[in-house]
Design an enzyme around this catalytic site. Structure first.
Site, PDB file in Angstrom:
ATOM      1  N   ASP A 125       1.107  -0.462 -50.525  1.00 15.40           N
ATOM      2  CA  ASP A 125      -0.111  -1.116 -50.030  1.00 15.40           C
ATOM      3  C   ASP A 125      -0.622  -0.448 -48.761  1.00 15.40           C
ATOM      4  O   ASP A 125      -1.830  -0.270 -48.588  1.00 15.40           O
ATOM      5  CB  ASP A 125       0.154  -2.602 -49.758  1.00 15.40           C
ATOM      6  CG  ASP A 125       0.290  -3.411 -51.038  1.00 15.40           C
ATOM      7  OD1 ASP A 125      -0.068  -2.884 -52.115  1.00 15.40           O
ATOM      8  OD2 ASP A 125       0.764  -4.567 -50.966  1.00 15.40           O
ATOM      9  N   GLU A 185      -2.353   3.533 -37.002  1.00 17.70           N
ATOM     10  CA  GLU A 185      -2.014   3.216 -38.390  1.00 17.70           C
ATOM     11  C   GLU A 185      -0.517   2.928 -38.436  1.00 17.70           C
ATOM     12  O   GLU A 185       0.261   3.491 -37.649  1.00 17.70           O
ATOM     13  CB  GLU A 185      -2.381   4.362 -39.334  1.00 17.70           C
ATOM     14  CG  GLU A 185      -3.864   4.700 -39.375  1.00 17.70           C
ATOM     15  CD  GLU A 185      -4.742   3.577 -39.888  1.00 17.70           C
ATOM     16  OE1 GLU A 185      -4.211   2.688 -40.600  1.00 17.70           O
ATOM     17  OE2 GLU A 185      -5.947   3.576 -39.579  1.00 17.70           O
ATOM     18  N   ASP A 204     -11.305   6.372 -37.177  1.00 13.81           N
ATOM     19  CA  ASP A 204     -11.611   4.993 -36.780  1.00 13.81           C
ATOM     20  C   ASP A 204     -11.820   4.881 -35.272  1.00 13.81           C
ATOM     21  O   ASP A 204     -12.635   4.077 -34.813  1.00 13.81           O
ATOM     22  CB  ASP A 204     -10.513   4.044 -37.240  1.00 13.81           C
ATOM     23  CG  ASP A 204     -10.625   3.707 -38.729  1.00 13.81           C
ATOM     24  OD1 ASP A 204     -11.542   4.234 -39.385  1.00 13.81           O
ATOM     25  OD2 ASP A 204      -9.802   2.915 -39.223  1.00 13.81           O
ATOM     26  N   HIS A 206      -8.936   4.725 -44.153  1.00 16.43           N
ATOM     27  CA  HIS A 206      -8.726   4.394 -42.750  1.00 16.43           C
ATOM     28  C   HIS A 206      -7.769   5.417 -42.145  1.00 16.43           C
ATOM     29  O   HIS A 206      -6.680   5.654 -42.660  1.00 16.43           O
ATOM     30  CB  HIS A 206      -8.131   2.985 -42.614  1.00 16.43           C
ATOM     31  CG  HIS A 206      -9.119   1.905 -42.873  1.00 16.43           C
ATOM     32  ND1 HIS A 206      -9.938   1.398 -41.895  1.00 16.43           N
ATOM     33  CD2 HIS A 206      -9.440   1.247 -44.010  1.00 16.43           C
ATOM     34  CE1 HIS A 206     -10.721   0.461 -42.414  1.00 16.43           C
ATOM     35  NE2 HIS A 206     -10.432   0.345 -43.702  1.00 16.43           N
ATOM     36  N   HIS A 259      -4.383   3.913 -45.644  1.00 17.88           N
ATOM     37  CA  HIS A 259      -4.600   5.084 -44.786  1.00 17.88           C
ATOM     38  C   HIS A 259      -4.270   6.412 -45.449  1.00 17.88           C
ATOM     39  O   HIS A 259      -4.574   7.477 -44.885  1.00 17.88           O
ATOM     40  CB  HIS A 259      -3.815   4.961 -43.472  1.00 17.88           C
ATOM     41  CG  HIS A 259      -2.366   4.574 -43.637  1.00 17.88           C
ATOM     42  ND1 HIS A 259      -1.476   5.290 -44.396  1.00 17.88           N
ATOM     43  CD2 HIS A 259      -1.672   3.534 -43.105  1.00 17.88           C
ATOM     44  CE1 HIS A 259      -0.286   4.727 -44.318  1.00 17.88           C
ATOM     45  NE2 HIS A 259      -0.372   3.645 -43.556  1.00 17.88           N
TER      46      HIS A 259
END
Length: 234
Positions: free
Chosen positions: A53, A10, A158, A153, A58
């Site tokens: 954003d 991430e 993931d 996420h 995440h």
């Protein structure tokens, strides 16, 4: 099969050359397409703000990441490189993860993880499902991999989902069947080896003494008085 590492990251954005940084790395070890249970996971202080954003994707805020180890700290860069070793690296849209990791490695004067090491599951999916949506979410739904644990996420969840998808892309169900069939064959062979032996209580003869004498006379007439069964030690 060689050891492989399923990897996800991430970040604060899309482009490391524009000042965006890694904030999370997760790696899972698999061996012959089977997870070993070994993993590496860390959050990273990016030493910058978190764009709204990116946080919406995440859920990692600047406040949460502040004070976490920096990438250059041994518990991040050294531990990460030690865990991955020289194994192939599996990632979805691998160019994205590779660019960020190699950028961070370059900042601390470490060798990059070169492209030939990387296996891109997005590229594998596009070959298998041309013209279809091949995001990680789409592949999970296609392969019936549960998304119930994932709210946002995150690199660790993931990576777990990607490991399941990678197994399916490499023929997961068929491979499991092969393994099961092989295991059954071993069990049958073992059973066959142990199923026969001397009976603890021999069976009683099924023929009468008169029938055995008649049979012996017949055999002597056919083979000119030679004992046919003597050839076999009977």
């Amino acid at each position: 099969m060689a050891r492989e590492i399923v990897l996800d990251t991430e970040t604060t954005g899309f482009e490391p050359t524009q000042g965006h940084r890694l904030v999370e790395i997760a790696c899972l070890e698999i061996d012959d397409f089977i997870p070993t249970g070994r993993s590496f996971h860390t959050y990273i202080d990016p030493c910058r703000d978190m764009p709204p954003d990116a946080e919406r994707v995440h859920g990692l805020s600047g406040a949460f990441l502040r004070g976490k180890p920096k990438f250059e700290h041994p518990e991040v860069v050294d531990a990460f490189l030690e865990f991955v070793g020289d194994a192939p690296l599996i990632a979805h849209n691998a160019t994205f993860d590779r660019n960020f990791i190699n950028h961070e490695l370059g900042v601390v004067n470490r060798e990059p993880l070169h492209e030939p090491r990387w296996i891109d599951t997005l590229a594998l999916a596009r070959v298998r499902f041309p013209g279809m949506h091949n995001s990680l979410d789409a592949l999970c739904k296609r392969f019936k991999v549960s998304l119930s644990e994932r709210e946002k996420h995150g690199a660790l969840i993931d990576a777990k989902l990607l490991a399941a998808v990678y197994l399916e892309l490499k023929g997961g169900r068929e491979r499991r069947l092969e393994l099961t069939t092989a295991a059954m064959a071993v069990a049958v062979t073992a059973a066959a080896r142990s199923a026969y032996g001397a009976r603890p209580n021999p069976l009683a003869p099924r023929s009468t003494e008169e029938e055995r004498a008649t049979h012996a006379e017949f055999i002597r007439g056919v083979v000119k008085n030679e004992d046919l069964w003597a050839r076999f030690g009977l």
